[in-house]
Design a protein around this motif. Structure first.
Motif, PDB file in Angstrom:
ATOM      1  N   GLY A  96       0.780  -1.227   0.000  1.00  0.00           N
ATOM      2  CA  GLY A  96       0.000   0.000   0.000  1.00  0.00           C
ATOM      3  C   GLY A  96       0.807   1.269   0.000  1.00  0.00           C
ATOM      4  N   THR A  97       2.123   1.170  -0.148  1.00  0.00           N
ATOM      5  CA  THR A  97       2.972   2.362  -0.177  1.00  0.00           C
ATOM      6  C   THR A  97       3.423   2.659  -1.604  1.00  0.00           C
ATOM      7  N   THR A  98       4.013   3.821  -1.774  1.00  0.00           N
ATOM      8  CA  THR A  98       4.570   4.205  -3.069  1.00  0.00           C
ATOM      9  C   THR A  98       6.086   4.129  -3.000  1.00  0.00           C
ATOM     10  N   VAL A  99       6.673   3.412  -3.935  1.00  0.00           N
ATOM     11  CA  VAL A  99       8.119   3.184  -3.933  1.00  0.00           C
ATOM     12  C   VAL A  99       8.724   3.819  -5.183  1.00  0.00           C
ATOM     13  N   PRO A 100       9.711   4.707  -5.021  1.00  0.00           N
ATOM     14  CA  PRO A 100      10.377   5.254  -6.209  1.00  0.00           C
ATOM     15  C   PRO A 100      11.285   4.206  -6.858  1.00  0.00           C
TER      16      PRO A 100
END
Length: 581
Positions: free
Chosen positions: A406-410
């Motif tokens: 559920g997170t955003t990863v670069p």
């Protein structure tokens, strides 16, 4: 220069005995024969042929990058091993075979079902099969520009082998840079050199010994700093990591016990506790981990692979040959690994396949009575070399090994080609799925392409790869075996503290006499750093507003012994130990 060497060979042939003529039935070992040892003081290792270093910056390619040519020397006593190597090579790239008996080699290969379309025969004199040590290494100007070869002084009195890089360069029309005269007269061997493609390289301290005062090669004495300067000028190596030699490895070449699998992963041979070179290897790896980080600023990921004994249980410290599974070679989508007998080979090959999914892992027996290559102190990497492609499409990416659901990863990568980059994408799928989804990447800054990847909630682990297309139309994937091969992103739910523990790296160097570095990777929010001694007394405190990148502490002279560096933030508190000398 070649005419001089041939003349020299004729002069010394009486001393050299039959071992000087490689086309005879005698096989030169990877190390020196007794006859060769007697030649060292009189043999001329340097000559008038030399070149200045490249005029601009160069980059030495990593072994896992795309190759155009596999090069081997055809030693008839090992034709079955060489046939297996060529059989894989012709499916991956062009193959250059050095031999003065083309008709015989050609007939042998064809009779064994090998298509020679991708084979070129080079009719040159040669002395030994150990081409890794004497062939040239590929460099590129400005990372992906003009391709060239670099040739060092070969540390064996084998004149035909020593000119092989020039022969390859002449055959292919490549520039060549040679370090064999004046203050740049550097002795070095390919088996003792390992590059990550980003200016970092590994070696044993053999490189220091062979260029030190009193060396038997007649080259000028050099300090470590002077050796480093030559390697930087000719090969773009700006961090040259050297480790003590191993007591039971007679050759002292790093490729017999260690292999770079990518920019931050070291595959290392492992012995039972206290056996053979096990203690020194462990000390060397500890030295690396305590003093250096990967080019991404993270600790090296060390993977251990057991070094097998002889069938009777003997290791090198009890008369056994130096058997390891690290002396392997990447040839684009294939990896050739030395093997010995099924009971030790099967788990080792399974480990290679697990570490490098999608690669064609091929085991080649180097320990059989008919062709016992390992008894001559070398294996597969030692008898092969590669030349990189003329137009590399270069992708550098720090693989993401874990991410919270559920997170955003670069996701970012450096991507370069001499024609420029048209587009790049990340392809991903959950474990168990067949099809990949494509997420376009955008040019961020410089040569960096990036995308913010949203990790699905309640997802399985993510398998992914990166694809790039150059303006010329050339495309490539990283890993090169994608989509069959990929990186895996573990998407378990990590606690905030666990996440921070994995993303605060260091300390290095450790022990230290002054400064110590830490890498703060994707730590959100401000961080407070406190230094205390073993009595719990606080010595210093540093506020860090943006916790990302390298954080350096200059330790005061009177701070001695064991120190503790505590990082505190929204994630909680994490402590690292530092030894101040």
């Amino acid at each position: 220069m070649k005419r001089y060497y041939v003349t020299m060979l004729l002069i010394i042939v009486g001393l050299f005995s039959s071992t000087a003529i490689s086309q005879s039935t005698d096989v030169l070992p990877k190390g020196l024969t007794e006859a060769e040892k007697g030649l060292l003081t009189d043999f001329r290792f340097t000559s008038a042929q030399r070149t200045p270093p490249p005029t601009g910056p160069v980059r030495t390619m990593a072994e896992w990058e795309e190759v155009e040519y596999l090069v081997v020397t055809w030693e008839p006593n090992f034709e079955n091993i060489l046939r297996q190597i060529v059989a894989v090579g012709v499916e991956e790239c062009q193959v250059i075979i050095t031999t003065q008996n083309q008709a015989s080699v050609q007939s042998y290969l064809q009779s064994n079902g090998i298509d020679l379309t991708n084979v070129t025969f080079m009719n040159e004199n040669w002395d030994s099969i150990w081409i890794r040590d004497y062939a040239g290494n590929t460099v590129y100007s400005d990372d992906v520009g003009e391709r060239a070869l670099v040739d060092w002084i070969y540390n064996r009195p084998r004149p035909n082998d020593d000119v092989m890089p020039s022969s390859h360069a002449s055959l292919l029309g490549l520039p060549i840079y040679i370090t064999n005269s004046g203050t740049n007269d550097l002795v070095n061997t390919g088996g003792n050199f390992m590059s990550d493609g980003l200016g970092n390289a590994f070696a044993s301290e053999l490189i220091l010994d062979e260029n030190d005062a009193g060396n038997p090669y007649g080259v000028t004495a050099k300090s470590e700093a002077e050796i480093d300067a030559i390697m930087e000028a000719y090969m773009g190596i700006d961090s040259y990591i050297k480790m003590p030699v191993l007591p039971f490895d007679a050759i002292h070449h790093i490729d017999m016990h260690m292999k770079l699998l990518d920019e931050e992963t070291l595959l290392v041979s492992e012995y039972p506790e206290g056996v053979a070179d096990g203690p020194q290897i462990q000390a060397n790896i500890d030295y690396v981990l305590n003093n250096f980080v990967s080019p991404f600023g993270t600790p090296y990921d060390v993977k251990w692979i057991p070094a097998p004994p002889s069938s009777s249980g003997n290791y090198p410290d009890s008369g056994g040959s130096y058997r390891t599974f690290t002396n392997a070679i990447f040839i684009n989508k294939s990896v050739l690994v030395p093997t010995y007998r099924p009971e030790v080979d099967d788990p080792a090959l399974a480990q290679w396949e697990a570490m490098l999914p999608g690669y064609n892992i091929v085991g080649i027996d180097v320990d059989n009575p008919g062709e016992n290559l390992i008894s001559l102190f070398g294996a597969i990497h030692c008898i092969t070399h590669t030349i990189g492609v003329s137009d590399p499409l270069w992708i550098v990416h720090q693989k993401i090994t874990e991410a919270n659901e559920g997170t955003t990863v670069p996701v970012a990568a450096t991507i370069k080609h001499n024609s420029g980059i048209a587009e790049a994408s990340m392809f991903w799928r959950e474990v168990g799925q067949t099809d990949y989804a494509e997420v376009p990447m955008s040019l961020d800054t410089g040569d960096t392409w990036a995308v913010d990847f949203s990790v699905p909630v309640d997802s399985e682990d993510i398998e992914y790869y990166i694809r790039a297309e150059a303006n010329s139309g050339k495309t490539i994937n990283r890993p090169i075996v994608a989509p069959e091969g990929y990186w895996t992103m573990n998407t378990e739910s990590f606690s905030v503290t666990d996440w921070a523990e994995q993303h605060i790296s260091g300390a290095y160097p450790n022990p230290t006499t002054g400064k110590v570095n830490f890498e703060l990777n994707q730590i959100n929010g401000p961080v407070t750093v406190r230094v205390s001694n073993i009595l719990g007394q606080q010595l210093a405190e540093y506020p860090v507003e943006t916790a990302n990148g390298t954080f350096t502490i200059t330790l005061q002279d009177d701070w001695k012994g064991t120190l503790f560096v505590q990082f505190s933030g929204a994630f909680g508190s994490i402590t690292k130990k530092v030894i101040k000398l």
